[in-house]
Scaffold this motif. Sequence first.
Motif, short mmCIF file in Angstrom:
data_model
loop_
_atom_site.label_atom_id
_atom_site.label_comp_id
_atom_site.label_asym_id
_atom_site.label_seq_id
_atom_site.Cartn_x
_atom_site.Cartn_y
_atom_site.Cartn_z
N ARG A 60 0.89 -1.15 0.05
CA ARG A 60 -0.15 -0.01 -0.04
C ARG A 60 0.72 1.28 0.03
NH1 ARG A 60 -4.40 -2.14 3.88
NH2 ARG A 60 -6.26 -2.38 2.34
N PRO A 61 0.26 2.41 -0.54
CA PRO A 61 1.39 3.46 -0.54
C PRO A 61 1.62 3.98 0.93
CG PRO A 61 -0.81 3.91 -1.76
CD PRO A 61 -0.86 2.60 -1.32
N THR A 62 2.56 5.02 0.93
CA THR A 62 2.94 5.58 2.16
C THR A 62 2.88 7.19 1.84
OG1 THR A 62 4.49 3.83 2.96
CG2 THR A 62 4.86 6.28 3.57
N LEU A 63 2.12 7.77 2.77
CA LEU A 63 1.81 9.24 2.17
C LEU A 63 3.23 9.86 2.99
CD1 LEU A 63 0.52 11.90 1.61
CD2 LEU A 63 -0.33 11.81 4.20
N VAL A 64 4.09 10.59 2.00
CA VAL A 64 5.45 11.12 2.11
C VAL A 64 5.22 12.62 2.42
CG1 VAL A 64 7.53 11.19 1.48
CG2 VAL A 64 6.41 8.85 1.49
N MET A 65 5.83 13.36 3.15
CA MET A 65 5.84 14.83 3.43
C MET A 65 7.09 15.22 3.17
SD MET A 65 2.55 15.24 3.74
CE MET A 65 2.44 16.90 4.18
N PRO A 66 7.65 15.43 1.97
CA PRO A 66 9.22 15.52 1.88
C PRO A 66 9.78 16.91 2.49
CG PRO A 66 8.08 15.01 -0.38
CD PRO A 66 7.13 15.04 0.67
N GLY A 67 8.84 17.63 2.72
CA GLY A 67 9.20 19.00 3.30
C GLY A 67 9.40 18.90 4.90
N ASP A 68 8.69 17.93 5.36
CA ASP A 68 8.87 17.77 7.02
C ASP A 68 10.02 17.24 7.38
OD1 ASP A 68 6.29 18.32 6.81
OD2 ASP A 68 5.50 16.24 7.82
N GLY A 69 10.63 17.93 8.43
CA GLY A 69 11.99 17.43 9.16
C GLY A 69 11.83 16.02 9.87
N ARG A 70 10.75 15.66 10.22
CA ARG A 70 10.37 14.37 10.97
C ARG A 70 9.39 13.79 10.11
NH1 ARG A 70 11.37 14.02 16.43
NH2 ARG A 70 9.83 12.74 16.49
N ALA A 71 9.46 12.56 10.44
CA ALA A 71 8.61 11.48 9.51
C ALA A 71 7.14 11.34 10.24
CB ALA A 71 9.22 10.14 9.49
N SER A 72 6.81 12.02 11.08
CA SER A 72 5.75 12.05 11.99
C SER A 72 4.34 12.16 11.35
CB SER A 72 5.61 13.15 13.13
OG SER A 72 6.67 12.73 14.12
N ARG A 73 4.43 12.82 10.06
CA ARG A 73 3.32 12.92 9.21
C ARG A 73 3.31 11.72 8.05
NH1 ARG A 73 1.16 18.61 7.73
NH2 ARG A 73 3.26 18.68 6.83
N TYR A 74 4.22 11.02 8.09
CA TYR A 74 4.20 9.90 7.00
C TYR A 74 3.12 8.89 7.54
CZ TYR A 74 8.73 11.45 4.97
OH TYR A 74 9.60 12.22 4.42
N VAL A 75 2.54 8.59 6.34
CA VAL A 75 1.16 7.60 7.08
C VAL A 75 1.56 6.15 6.05
CG1 VAL A 75 -1.03 6.92 6.93
CG2 VAL A 75 -0.27 9.17 7.13
N ARG A 76 2.25 5.17 6.84
CA ARG A 76 2.58 3.98 6.04
C ARG A 76 1.27 2.93 5.94
NH1 ARG A 76 6.60 6.50 8.50
NH2 ARG A 76 8.80 6.16 7.80
N GLY A 77 0.96 2.12 5.04
CA GLY A 77 0.24 1.28 4.85
C GLY A 77 -1.32 2.08 4.91
N LEU A 78 -1.19 3.20 3.94
CA LEU A 78 -2.23 4.11 3.59
C LEU A 78 -3.41 3.32 3.08
CD1 LEU A 78 -3.14 7.05 3.59
CD2 LEU A 78 -2.65 6.95 1.25
N CYS A 79 -4.42 3.27 3.71
CA CYS A 79 -5.94 2.38 3.40
C CYS A 79 -6.97 3.57 2.80
CB CYS A 79 -5.93 1.45 4.25
SG CYS A 79 -6.67 2.11 5.88
N ARG A 80 -6.93 4.99 3.49
CA ARG A 80 -8.23 5.64 3.08
C ARG A 80 -7.58 6.70 3.23
NH1 ARG A 80 -13.68 5.62 6.44
NH2 ARG A 80 -14.52 4.48 4.69
N LEU A 81 -8.19 7.72 2.21
CA LEU A 81 -8.16 9.33 2.22
C LEU A 81 -9.66 9.70 2.31
CD1 LEU A 81 -5.51 9.62 -0.53
CD2 LEU A 81 -5.26 10.19 1.71
N ARG A 82 -9.90 10.57 3.09
CA ARG A 82 -11.08 11.13 3.49
C ARG A 82 -11.19 12.61 3.31
NH1 ARG A 82 -15.46 10.27 8.23
NH2 ARG A 82 -17.04 10.91 7.06
N LEU A 83 -11.85 13.23 2.32
CA LEU A 83 -11.87 14.58 2.25
C LEU A 83 -13.12 14.87 2.89
CD1 LEU A 83 -10.05 13.58 -0.06
CD2 LEU A 83 -10.88 15.87 -1.36
N LEU A 84 -13.07 15.93 3.74
CA LEU A 84 -14.21 16.69 4.55
C LEU A 84 -14.09 18.16 4.18
CD1 LEU A 84 -13.28 14.78 7.88
CD2 LEU A 84 -15.15 14.30 6.21
#
Length: 175
Positions: free
Chosen positions: A133-157
């Motif tokens: 499954r894809p990983t949401l990667v935030m290349p500009g972040d200095g930490r990997a805290s907002r990386y979402v490994r094993g992404l299964c859902r994107l919900r727009l609100l």
Amino acid sequence: MEPSASGVGEPAIPAQRAALGPGQVLVTGDVVRDRVLDTAKLDARAHAQRQVHYVTRRRRETHVVQGVPLHEVLAEMPPRLDERHKMGQLNIIVLALSEDGFQVVLSLAEIDPEFGACAALLATRYNGRALTRPTLVMPGDGRASRYVRGLCRLRLLNIAPSEALADPELRSTVR
């Protein structure tokens, strides 16, 4: 309310959705229609490659990721906007959820090239290795805290203010 088979104004029962397969990501929420993304199909169009650097609790890491820009994927399934609000896309948030329950919230404007231009990426390869499954990667972040490994859902609100706050008379009393 929609009329039921009996013609009475009962709420319609949504159709049950099939379980996601191991390589699938569901895009749902305030979108024109739900969509299931297949990781292998995303990988076939994964033209963006980035070297990412970040700090974990233990060490500094560098990885090469390859994938599709998140904004490019979401542009294919536009959100439902509240027409009462100027620049309605500024009221959309994206909730990214992993298969283990980890979640991260981004704003659509944050990843839009016309606004924040964040290079958020749905990585399908990490150091050359294909991901299930894809990983949401935030290349500009200095930490990997907002990386979402094993992404299964994107919900727009759509979090546009309620009708009451859109009323100019009421808006002046809220300030």
